[in-house]
Design an enzyme around this catalytic site. Structure first.
Site, PDB file in Angstrom:
ATOM      1  N   CYS A 187       0.845  -1.190   0.000  1.00  0.00           N
ATOM      2  CA  CYS A 187       0.000   0.000   0.000  1.00  0.00           C
ATOM      3  C   CYS A 187       0.887   1.250   0.000  1.00  0.00           C
ATOM      4  O   CYS A 187       1.215   1.797   1.055  1.00  0.00           O
ATOM      5  CB  CYS A 187      -0.913  -0.017   1.225  1.00  0.00           C
ATOM      6  SG  CYS A 187      -2.054   1.356   1.253  1.00  0.00           S
ATOM      7  N   THR A 439     -25.962   2.851  11.209  1.00  0.00           N
ATOM      8  CA  THR A 439     -27.012   2.636  10.203  1.00  0.00           C
ATOM      9  C   THR A 439     -27.785   3.924   9.980  1.00  0.00           C
ATOM     10  O   THR A 439     -27.878   4.773  10.868  1.00  0.00           O
ATOM     11  CB  THR A 439     -27.988   1.517  10.614  1.00  0.00           C
ATOM     12  OG1 THR A 439     -28.987   1.406   9.588  1.00  0.00           O
ATOM     13  CG2 THR A 439     -28.671   1.790  11.935  1.00  0.00           C
ATOM     14  N   TYR A 440     -28.288   4.045   8.756  1.00  0.00           N
ATOM     15  CA  TYR A 440     -29.150   5.178   8.426  1.00  0.00           C
ATOM     16  C   TYR A 440     -30.527   4.636   8.079  1.00  0.00           C
ATOM     17  O   TYR A 440     -31.369   5.350   7.576  1.00  0.00           O
ATOM     18  CB  TYR A 440     -28.564   5.965   7.254  1.00  0.00           C
ATOM     19  CG  TYR A 440     -27.130   6.410   7.525  1.00  0.00           C
ATOM     20  CD1 TYR A 440     -26.859   7.634   8.126  1.00  0.00           C
ATOM     21  CD2 TYR A 440     -26.060   5.576   7.220  1.00  0.00           C
ATOM     22  CE1 TYR A 440     -25.552   8.024   8.402  1.00  0.00           C
ATOM     23  CE2 TYR A 440     -24.753   5.959   7.482  1.00  0.00           C
ATOM     24  CZ  TYR A 440     -24.506   7.169   8.068  1.00  0.00           C
ATOM     25  OH  TYR A 440     -23.214   7.555   8.348  1.00  0.00           O
ATOM     26  N   ASN A 441     -30.700   3.337   8.296  1.00  0.00           N
ATOM     27  CA  ASN A 441     -31.946   2.652   7.941  1.00  0.00           C
ATOM     28  C   ASN A 441     -32.329   2.847   6.486  1.00  0.00           C
ATOM     29  O   ASN A 441     -33.499   3.037   6.164  1.00  0.00           O
ATOM     30  CB  ASN A 441     -33.086   3.116   8.857  1.00  0.00           C
ATOM     31  CG  ASN A 441     -32.817   2.741  10.299  1.00  0.00           C
ATOM     32  OD1 ASN A 441     -32.522   1.583  10.604  1.00  0.00           O
ATOM     33  ND2 ASN A 441     -32.852   3.722  11.175  1.00  0.00           N
ATOM     34  N   THR A 442     -31.325   2.825   5.632  1.00  0.00           N
ATOM     35  CA  THR A 442     -31.613   2.959   4.201  1.00  0.00           C
ATOM     36  C   THR A 442     -31.035   1.761   3.448  1.00  0.00           C
ATOM     37  O   THR A 442     -30.087   1.115   3.920  1.00  0.00           O
ATOM     38  CB  THR A 442     -30.964   4.216   3.613  1.00  0.00           C
ATOM     39  OG1 THR A 442     -29.555   4.161   3.862  1.00  0.00           O
ATOM     40  CG2 THR A 442     -31.530   5.476   4.219  1.00  0.00           C
ATOM     41  N   THR A 451     -31.545  -2.744   8.697  1.00  0.00           N
ATOM     42  CA  THR A 451     -30.494  -3.423   7.925  1.00  0.00           C
ATOM     43  C   THR A 451     -29.583  -4.278   8.800  1.00  0.00           C
ATOM     44  O   THR A 451     -28.547  -4.747   8.343  1.00  0.00           O
ATOM     45  CB  THR A 451     -29.619  -2.399   7.169  1.00  0.00           C
ATOM     46  OG1 THR A 451     -29.013  -1.525   8.134  1.00  0.00           O
ATOM     47  CG2 THR A 451     -30.420  -1.578   6.194  1.00  0.00           C
ATOM     48  N   GLU A 516     -22.802   4.216   0.876  1.00  0.00           N
ATOM     49  CA  GLU A 516     -23.106   2.885   1.410  1.00  0.00           C
ATOM     50  C   GLU A 516     -21.966   1.903   1.136  1.00  0.00           C
ATOM     51  O   GLU A 516     -21.683   1.013   1.925  1.00  0.00           O
ATOM     52  CB  GLU A 516     -24.420   2.358   0.828  1.00  0.00           C
ATOM     53  CG  GLU A 516     -25.627   3.158   1.319  1.00  0.00           C
ATOM     54  CD  GLU A 516     -26.943   2.678   0.712  1.00  0.00           C
ATOM     55  OE1 GLU A 516     -27.079   2.783  -0.528  1.00  0.00           O
ATOM     56  OE2 GLU A 516     -27.808   2.206   1.462  1.00  0.00           O
TER      57      GLU A 516
HETATM   58  C1  LIG Z   1     -24.087  -0.972   4.300  1.00  0.00           C
HETATM   59  C2  LIG Z   1     -25.518  -0.571   4.087  1.00  0.00           C
HETATM   60  C3  LIG Z   1     -26.380  -1.767   3.874  1.00  0.00           C
HETATM   61  C4  LIG Z   1     -25.985   0.229   5.253  1.00  0.00           C
HETATM   62  C5  LIG Z   1     -27.369   0.848   5.100  1.00  0.00           C
HETATM   63  N1  LIG Z   1     -27.387   1.911   4.137  1.00  0.00           N
HETATM   64  C6  LIG Z   1     -27.790   1.373   6.465  1.00  0.00           C
HETATM   65  O1  LIG Z   1     -27.995   2.541   6.639  1.00  0.00           O
HETATM   66  O2  LIG Z   1     -27.934   0.617   7.354  1.00  0.00           O
END
Ligand SMILES: CC(C)C[C@H](N)C(=O)O
Length: 545
Positions: A187, A439-442, A451, A516
């Site tokens: 690296c 997490t952003y719950n997306t 998630t 993400e």
């Molecule tokens: C790595 C991703 C699956 C995380 C998802 N965007 C979240 O907010 O949990």
């Protein structure tokens, strides 16, 4: 002028006090001007200028490269503006000034999607200011991690503690160990960064000629470095003993823990660096050029070779194929959630599922292209450059199972580290937890999604590759949730990070955001670090009892 004075001047640019920054900037400006006068007018033809003038010019170039970096990356706008003015006035005198090469901090992520120093919220601004004060730079790694400020904060706090605060090892040793660790994965980004830091804290340049130029004590660490990076399950208490009982070159327990944490930190940071396609920092080699931009080509040749050329069509096709991918994944998560409550697999069945996943993970092939021989420059920092992951994965070596029930970070590792190197256990624990729980719950364009199942599958898959097993986890979930191209990416990034390509980065999770994918990288990197640490700490515990 004393070297310390000069260094202090650059350091003062990270001061929260605007007038100290001003004074430092003023001095730097004068220094630049003195050098510009020193070299006189730039010769038109490449006639050879007197040796002293060449030395001055290369000094000047180094300073200008730094000024350029500051004009883009200093978190203080006053410094950025002054630096721009210096560059302009130097250019007006007919001196060639540098310009950044490449398109931002990552080869994989368009620059416009990454945070810009001039446009961040107050929280991130404070984090950037702290980072800048500590290191005198805001590197590309931090900028890319800036997608996740909460994590970045914890990461920088830990790194600062390991490198700069009171601790068992002298400062130059710490950077040298960073170099050794990053060099195992070729690296050069991290190697260059720490070569600079090593010299800045007064390290002996002779050590940089290779591990055999370093003290025996550090040489002895080479073996541990190698095993930890590629086959940590082979670590035994005999390795620990040979370091702790080496008579005059002996390591103390505290020093060894410090070294182990540094090694694992830089192995996993190498994974992040390659996994996110981090480019050289502006002021370092490869980050800028003094050549004027060529008019004929829009992008550089290396981009074409990397497949970074016009990929619009490819992208459209890819996205088309990928549409629905996210929904399928979410549907699987839902189903798994539902049957979790229904059927319980037997113990034997659970063991079989783990073993199957572990064996399969060995067979996931990482490289698109064959062999890449490490460049001499980097490989001289460690012995036996051929000792990599592939050597045994091809042979299908059996990785023994490490049961978390018997040795876990929470119950064993954490307290051992904290006992021998106070506060570090705490810092690492926080960092692991932030990465694991972030997490952003997306999910791509969907919101309000739980998630945790997916994130846990990612974390456990990495541990599974290292033979680490959680008895209560159903490894069948991994196969449902992680598809082939994602596994190839994970395996490469974790086991042979230097082989990660832009294509691999692009071919998994095509509908997800870059932030993400960086999030995924944080999970991979922390899980890898914890896995290595577990093996090292278990060996230490075995030695001590
Ligand atoms: C790595 C991703 C699956 C995380 C998802 N965007 C979240 O907010 O949990």
């Amino acid at each position: 002028m004393a070297v310390q004075d000069a260094a202090a001047r650059w350091d003062a640019l990270g001061s929260r006090d605007a007038s100290s920054r001003d004074a430092a900037m003023e001095n730097i400006h004068q220094e630049v001007m003195r050098r510009v006068e020193g070299i006189g007018p730039i010769p038109k033809a490449p006639s050879s200028p007197p040796a002293t003038a060449t030395g001055l010019a290369s000094d000047l170039n180094n300073i200008l490269a730094r000024v350029l970096m500051l004009s883009k990356r200093c978190p203080y706008s006053d410094v950025r503006e002054k630096c721009k003015r210096i560059l302009k006035s130097v250019q007006d005198l007919g001196v060639r000034i540098p310009r950044p090469l490449g398109n931002g901090p990552s080869r994989f992520i368009p620059e416009k999607e990454i945070l810009q120093v001039s446009k961040v919220d107050t929280r991130t601004q404070t984090i950037f200011e702290d980072a800048f004060a500590a290191l005198g730079r805001l590197d590309n790694i931090s900028l890319v991690m800036g997608f996740h400020p909460q994590y970045l904060e914890s990461f920088l706090r830990t790194q600062h503690y390991l490198l700069q605060m009171d601790g068992p090892l002298p400062l130059h040793y710490r950077h040298y160990i960073g170099i050794m660790a990053a060099a195992r994965h070729q690296c050069s980004y991290l190697v260059n960064l720490h070569v600079n830091d090593f010299l800045q804290v007064g390290g002996d340049p002779k050590w940089l000629n290779g591990l055999d130029g370093a003290p025996q004590k550090l040489q002895a660490l080479g073996e541990l470095n190698k095993i930890l990076a590629h086959r940590p399950w082979l670590l035994t208490k005999a390795h620990i003993e040979s370091l702790l009982k080496a008579e005059e070159h002996s390591w103390s327990l505290a020093e060894l823990i410090h070294a182990v944490v540094l090694l694992t930190h830089y192995h996993s940071l190498s994974s992040f660096t390659f996994g996110c396609g981090i480019t050289p920092d502006i002021h370092t080699e490869g980050g800028h050029t003094f050549r004027p931009p060529s008019l004929s080509s829009g992008y550089c040749v290396c981009d074409i070779a990397n497949g970074n050329g016009n990929g619009a069509l490819e992208e459209m096709l890819g996205n088309h194929q990928a549409s629905g991918e996210v929904e399928v994944l979410m549907e699987r998560m839902k189903q798994l959630q539902e049957c979790r409550d229904e059927e319980e697999a037997s113990q034997e069945e659970m063991t079989t599922r783990f073993e199957r996943e572990k064996t399969e993970s060995m067979l996931v092939s990482t490289s698109e292209d064959e062999e890449n021989v490490p460049s001499r420059d980097i490989s001289r920092h460690f012995e036996d450059p051929s000792y990599g992951y592939k050597d045994f994965s091809r042979r299908g070596e059996h990785v023994p199972t490490f049961r978390v029930q018997d040795y876990s970070w929470e119950d064993h590792g954490y307290s051992l580290v904290n006992r021998l190197y106070p506060d570090v256990g705490q810092l690492l624990d926080e960092k692991f937890q932030i990465a694991f729980n972030l997490t952003y719950n997306t999910m791509a364009m969907h919101q309000g999604v739980d998630t945790s199942m997916l994130r846990r599958a990612i974390w456990n898959y990495i541990h599974c590759m290292f033979g680490i097993r959680y008895d209560d986890y159903d490894y069948g979930e991994i196969n449902q949730l992680l598809d082939r191209s994602f596994k190839v990416y994970i395996k490469t990034m974790v086991c042979s990070p230097e082989k990660t390509t832009k294509r691999m980065y692009e071919s998994f999770w095509r509908q997800f955001q870059h932030s993400e994918k960086v999030h995924v990288n944080l999970l991979l990197m922390e899980a890898r670090m914890q896995a290595e640490l577990l093996y090292a700490l278990r060996a230490l515990t075995q030695y001590m009892t």
